[in-house]
Motif scaffolding. Structure first.
Motif, PDB file in Angstrom:
ATOM      1  N   THR A 170       0.834  -1.202   0.000  1.00  0.00           N
ATOM      2  CA  THR A 170       0.000   0.000   0.000  1.00  0.00           C
ATOM      3  C   THR A 170       0.867   1.250   0.000  1.00  0.00           C
ATOM      4  O   THR A 170       0.642   2.191  -0.754  1.00  0.00           O
ATOM      5  N   ALA A 171       1.888   1.233   0.852  1.00  0.00           N
ATOM      6  CA  ALA A 171       2.777   2.388   0.972  1.00  0.00           C
ATOM      7  C   ALA A 171       3.396   2.733  -0.385  1.00  0.00           C
ATOM      8  O   ALA A 171       3.375   3.896  -0.813  1.00  0.00           O
ATOM      9  N   ILE A 172       3.915   1.733  -1.082  1.00  0.00           N
ATOM     10  CA  ILE A 172       4.638   2.011  -2.336  1.00  0.00           C
ATOM     11  C   ILE A 172       3.686   2.555  -3.406  1.00  0.00           C
ATOM     12  O   ILE A 172       4.101   3.271  -4.311  1.00  0.00           O
ATOM     13  N   GLU A 173       2.399   2.236  -3.275  1.00  0.00           N
ATOM     14  CA  GLU A 173       1.440   2.757  -4.261  1.00  0.00           C
ATOM     15  C   GLU A 173       1.164   4.242  -4.083  1.00  0.00           C
ATOM     16  O   GLU A 173       0.682   4.889  -4.997  1.00  0.00           O
ATOM     17  N   TYR A 174       1.418   4.764  -2.893  1.00  0.00           N
ATOM     18  CA  TYR A 174       1.011   6.146  -2.615  1.00  0.00           C
ATOM     19  C   TYR A 174       2.136   7.169  -2.707  1.00  0.00           C
ATOM     20  O   TYR A 174       1.861   8.368  -2.720  1.00  0.00           O
ATOM     21  N   VAL A 175       3.389   6.720  -2.767  1.00  0.00           N
ATOM     22  CA  VAL A 175       4.458   7.719  -2.855  1.00  0.00           C
ATOM     23  C   VAL A 175       4.496   8.324  -4.256  1.00  0.00           C
ATOM     24  O   VAL A 175       4.205   7.660  -5.244  1.00  0.00           O
ATOM     25  N   ASP A 176       4.805   9.643  -4.313  1.00  0.00           N
ATOM     26  CA  ASP A 176       4.910  10.322  -5.604  1.00  0.00           C
ATOM     27  C   ASP A 176       6.196   9.948  -6.326  1.00  0.00           C
ATOM     28  O   ASP A 176       6.275  10.036  -7.547  1.00  0.00           O
ATOM     29  N   ALA A 177       7.230   9.573  -5.542  1.00  0.00           N
ATOM     30  CA  ALA A 177       8.516   9.250  -6.150  1.00  0.00           C
ATOM     31  C   ALA A 177       8.343   8.059  -7.085  1.00  0.00           C
ATOM     32  O   ALA A 177       7.578   7.135  -6.804  1.00  0.00           O
ATOM     33  N   GLY A 178       9.059   8.103  -8.211  1.00  0.00           N
ATOM     34  CA  GLY A 178       9.091   6.961  -9.104  1.00  0.00           C
ATOM     35  C   GLY A 178      10.195   6.020  -8.663  1.00  0.00           C
ATOM     36  O   GLY A 178      11.285   6.469  -8.313  1.00  0.00           O
ATOM     37  N   VAL A 179       9.904   4.723  -8.646  1.00  0.00           N
ATOM     38  CA  VAL A 179      10.948   3.752  -8.337  1.00  0.00           C
ATOM     39  C   VAL A 179      11.001   2.739  -9.485  1.00  0.00           C
ATOM     40  O   VAL A 179       9.957   2.214  -9.889  1.00  0.00           O
ATOM     41  N   VAL A 180      12.201   2.526 -10.012  1.00  0.00           N
ATOM     42  CA  VAL A 180      12.382   1.454 -11.002  1.00  0.00           C
ATOM     43  C   VAL A 180      13.489   0.546 -10.505  1.00  0.00           C
ATOM     44  O   VAL A 180      14.411   0.984  -9.807  1.00  0.00           O
ATOM     45  N   ILE A 181      13.380  -0.721 -10.832  1.00  0.00           N
ATOM     46  CA  ILE A 181      14.477  -1.653 -10.567  1.00  0.00           C
ATOM     47  C   ILE A 181      14.903  -2.214 -11.917  1.00  0.00           C
ATOM     48  O   ILE A 181      14.052  -2.564 -12.746  1.00  0.00           O
ATOM     49  N   THR A 182      16.228  -2.195 -12.146  1.00  0.00           N
ATOM     50  CA  THR A 182      16.737  -2.711 -13.433  1.00  0.00           C
ATOM     51  C   THR A 182      17.672  -3.884 -13.169  1.00  0.00           C
ATOM     52  O   THR A 182      18.249  -4.005 -12.091  1.00  0.00           O
ATOM     53  N   ASP A 183      17.793  -4.736 -14.172  1.00  0.00           N
ATOM     54  CA  ASP A 183      18.588  -5.964 -14.033  1.00  0.00           C
ATOM     55  C   ASP A 183      19.824  -5.876 -14.922  1.00  0.00           C
ATOM     56  O   ASP A 183      19.735  -6.067 -16.144  1.00  0.00           O
ATOM     57  N   PRO A 184      20.980  -5.574 -14.331  1.00  0.00           N
ATOM     58  CA  PRO A 184      22.192  -5.388 -15.145  1.00  0.00           C
ATOM     59  C   PRO A 184      22.747  -6.701 -15.710  1.00  0.00           C
ATOM     60  O   PRO A 184      23.660  -6.660 -16.529  1.00  0.00           O
ATOM     61  N   GLU A 185      22.179  -7.840 -15.298  1.00  0.00           N
ATOM     62  CA  GLU A 185      22.642  -9.125 -15.855  1.00  0.00           C
ATOM     63  C   GLU A 185      21.978  -9.402 -17.206  1.00  0.00           C
ATOM     64  O   GLU A 185      22.433 -10.267 -17.952  1.00  0.00           O
ATOM     65  N   LEU A 186      20.903  -8.705 -17.512  1.00  0.00           N
ATOM     66  CA  LEU A 186      20.220  -8.876 -18.799  1.00  0.00           C
ATOM     67  C   LEU A 186      20.778  -7.868 -19.802  1.00  0.00           C
ATOM     68  O   LEU A 186      21.315  -6.835 -19.416  1.00  0.00           O
ATOM     69  N   PRO A 187      20.651  -8.163 -21.118  1.00  0.00           N
ATOM     70  CA  PRO A 187      21.199  -7.259 -22.126  1.00  0.00           C
ATOM     71  C   PRO A 187      20.585  -5.851 -21.992  1.00  0.00           C
ATOM     72  O   PRO A 187      19.371  -5.726 -21.850  1.00  0.00           O
ATOM     73  N   ASP A 188      21.433  -4.821 -21.991  1.00  0.00           N
ATOM     74  CA  ASP A 188      21.014  -3.408 -21.965  1.00  0.00           C
ATOM     75  C   ASP A 188      20.339  -2.997 -20.660  1.00  0.00           C
ATOM     76  O   ASP A 188      19.622  -2.000 -20.624  1.00  0.00           O
ATOM     77  N   ASN A 189      20.563  -3.746 -19.586  1.00  0.00           N
ATOM     78  CA  ASN A 189      20.120  -3.334 -18.241  1.00  0.00           C
ATOM     79  C   ASN A 189      18.656  -2.873 -18.207  1.00  0.00           C
ATOM     80  O   ASN A 189      18.375  -1.719 -17.847  1.00  0.00           O
TER      81      ASN A 189
END
Lengths: 262, 262
Positions: B19-38
């Protein structure tokens, strides 16, 4: 698209969400309005960093410990009303960290139904916007100075000052000019004020009215207005109107105006 | 403490975090550097709102779609370097929403080991700080105007201008004064400049040197400096020094200076 999207979507699991919430700067608290005094039941890392209080110090307590001496009472009332009506609210409020430091909190509160608990909670999201607020305050402060400085009153002899007008005169600037001139004459005891209009590009009816009002004001204060640097047509234009400038002394240059003063 | 703290702590469960993560205005992304082009493997609601792209449109792609024409190349290079070194980084970068709108992104990137996946991912936290950046830009702009206006050059006759100095003269203001006066004389062709010091409270050695430099500059440009409103001691003070003002014309008032001009 060089990777399998379905494979990636499967990875959108709980640990990613838990990781995400740990890294946001925003503080998030969840409160339980079914318990006495609507206490905090959850805080994220961001809230601990923002407020300076650990979860242990805040869980079980009402959020009002963030408020202090400089917190606006109207804002506190608005918060109370929104919470008692179970309505969402967003406002900017002065809050205090554990160490006593004040910060501007952009606070958003939402009533949210949490499925697993079968009840409505409040989610509060807090963002430290002090840097923006202070930049806005600085900007307002400098803008005030710009306005004040853009119509300077320059003393040029024992009892004479000159006001050079550059650019357009609008209502706000006119009001400021009248205010500043009357304060200046009162303080300095100047007998003459030279309004130099040679820097004005457009002689508008607003400027005409402004000069008329300035003349009336200066007369009332026992001093004399002299205008320089204008085309004779400007004087003649309003001669039939309520704002006739026929009694205002006009000179071709500041030097001539000065020489005319005995 | 009117509620049972242990009871509350048990409630700190997954749904609260989700619930908390749905309400923050900040954008959060997680990327996977083990896959091609992160590529992005997770985004929160905040990122969808901030960027204007749905998760479907971004999962599987590298974050560089946020960049555009006005994004600073140095910032892009810094980002690339930090990511290739698996180091954390924080910077403010111009980014673009899906609709083409530019925003200032306060971007923080952290390399984070995710237990359940047994590998390191990048967590990117994005905050729209446009309002603050624009307030800072406005503030800087108005401050520049304040500096410029605080030493106005006022034309008072066909070939004469007056510069009224009010308050303290420091190095920065002196430099600005020299620069503005030389630009003004070049443009206006003025033959005389009256520096009125009646508004100066402290006659410092810095002001003395400033007047000396201004006199040299104005002489070089074929014009003449006149100073008004100073005590005679000020002229005499530096008479033995390298910055003697003995050749500067001084008058008791602006009017007298004007009258002296044929």
């Amino acid at each position: 698209m060089r990777v399998n999207k379905d494979q990636l979507k499967r990875m959108k699991k709980n640990e990613f969400v838990r990781t995400a919430i740990e890294y946001v700067d925003a503080g998030v608290v969840i409160t339980d309005p079914e318990l006495p005094d609507n206490p905090i039941v959850y805080t994220n890392n961001g809230f601990e960093k923002l407020s300076g209080y650990s979860a242990d110090e805040t869980i079980g307590y009402n959020c009002r410990f963030l408020q202090g001496q400089d917190t606006n009472q109207d804002d506190i009332d608005k918060l109370r009303l929104a919470i008692s009506n179970k309505e969402k609210i967003k406002l900017e409020i002065k809050n205090y960290r554990k160490n006593g430091e004040v910060f501007w909190n952009e606070l958003q509160i939402y009533p949210v139904f949490i499925e697993s608990e079968h009840q409505t909670y409040f989610v509060g999201v807090q963002q430290d916007v002090s840097k923006r607020k202070y930049a806005e305050e600085r900007s307002d402060h400098y803008l005030e100075q710009v306005k004040r400085l853009s119509t300077p009153i320059v003393p040029i002899d024992r009892n004479v000052s000159i006001v050079p007008v550059v650019g357009e005169i609008d209502d706000e600037r006119l009001e400021l000019l009248l205010h500043n001139v009357s304060a200046h004459i009162q303080k300095s005891g100047d007998e003459y004020l030279i309004l130099d209009l040679s820097g004005v590009s457009h002689f508008t009816s607003q400027l005409h009215k402004g000069v008329y009002q300035l003349n009336q004001l200066i007369k009332l204060m026992g001093a004399m207005l002299m205008i320089t640097g204008i085309r004779p047509e400007f004087i003649l234009e309003g001669i039939e109107s309520d704002f006739s400038l026929s009694t205002v002394k006009s000179f071709s240059s500041v030097k001539q105006a000065l020489v005319s003063i005995q």
